[in-house]
Design a protein around this motif. Structure first.
Motif, PDB file in Angstrom:
ATOM      1  N   THR A 272       1.056  -1.275   0.121  1.00 48.57           N
ATOM      2  CA  THR A 272       0.165  -0.100   0.239  1.00 48.57           C
ATOM      3  C   THR A 272       1.181   0.853   0.153  1.00 48.57           C
ATOM      4  O   THR A 272       0.745   2.498  -0.955  1.00 48.57           O
ATOM      5  CB  THR A 272      -1.319   0.193   0.904  1.00 48.57           C
ATOM      6  OG1 THR A 272      -1.733  -1.384   1.071  1.00 48.57           O
ATOM      7  CG2 THR A 272      -1.586   1.586   1.239  1.00 48.57           C
TER       8      THR A 272
ATOM      9  N   LYS B  98      -3.251  -8.233   5.807  1.00 42.92           N
ATOM     10  CA  LYS B  98      -3.670  -7.114   5.478  1.00 42.92           C
ATOM     11  C   LYS B  98      -3.744  -6.872   6.499  1.00 42.92           C
ATOM     12  O   LYS B  98      -4.523  -7.844   7.737  1.00 42.92           O
ATOM     13  CB  LYS B  98      -5.354  -7.212   4.827  1.00 42.92           C
ATOM     14  CG  LYS B  98      -5.747  -5.240   5.302  1.00 42.92           C
ATOM     15  CD  LYS B  98      -7.040  -5.131   4.125  1.00 42.92           C
ATOM     16  CE  LYS B  98      -7.987  -4.172   4.373  1.00 42.92           C
ATOM     17  NZ  LYS B  98      -9.187  -4.325   3.182  1.00 42.92           N
TER      18      LYS B  98
ATOM     19  N   ASP C  94      -3.680  -1.668   5.638  1.00 47.88           N
ATOM     20  CA  ASP C  94      -2.567  -1.580   4.420  1.00 47.88           C
ATOM     21  C   ASP C  94      -2.318  -2.902   4.051  1.00 47.88           C
ATOM     22  O   ASP C  94      -2.519  -3.862   4.937  1.00 47.88           O
ATOM     23  CB  ASP C  94      -1.296  -0.690   5.171  1.00 47.88           C
ATOM     24  CG  ASP C  94      -1.092  -0.188   5.146  1.00 47.88           C
ATOM     25  OD1 ASP C  94      -2.133   1.075   4.473  1.00 47.88           O
ATOM     26  OD2 ASP C  94      -0.403   0.902   5.320  1.00 47.88           O
TER      27      ASP C  94
END
Length: 118
Positions: A5, A66, A109
């Motif tokens: 990210t 994640k 992220d």
């Protein structure tokens, strides 16, 4: 371990604790983590700091890696928090204290793992 990210490297030398023994031992035998080092504990939903000799950042990840939760500067001593849980997590990435902030790693992220053969 790379933060896709933010396009930052979170750890380029992370060990993997994926057996009962390595998950139990974690970083207890270490005296510190240098920038770029870390420990990926899989599977787990929580960690404790009892017996630790240094502070760490803790990043909780789901199965897709994640970020679900970040516990920065977990204390190895004193009265600050010494345990952290995230029940929906599948794994935890332990990093040198301050690394989550330096790499701007936050909830939501996406982290990527690239394994290197030794």
């Amino acid at each position: 371990m790379r933060n896709a990210t933010k396009s930052t490297v979170v750890a380029d030398r992370a060990l993997i604790a994926d057996s009962s023994h390595t998950r139990r031992t974690g970083l207890l035998k270490h005296t510190g983590l240098a920038d770029g080092e870390g420990l990926w504990i899989v599977p787990t939903e929580g960690i404790h700091m009892f017996g630790m000799k240094f502070d760490i950042d803790v990043v909780f990840l789901n199965k897709q890696r994640k970020v679900l939760k970040v516990s920065p500067n977990m204390a190895s001593s004193g009265f600050r928090r010494r345990m952290s849980l995230c029940l929906p997590a599948h794994s935890v990435l332990e990093l040198p204290a301050g690394m989550a902030a330096r790499t701007q790693t936050v909830v939501g992220d996406q982290l990527e793992l690239e394994k290197y053969d030794a």
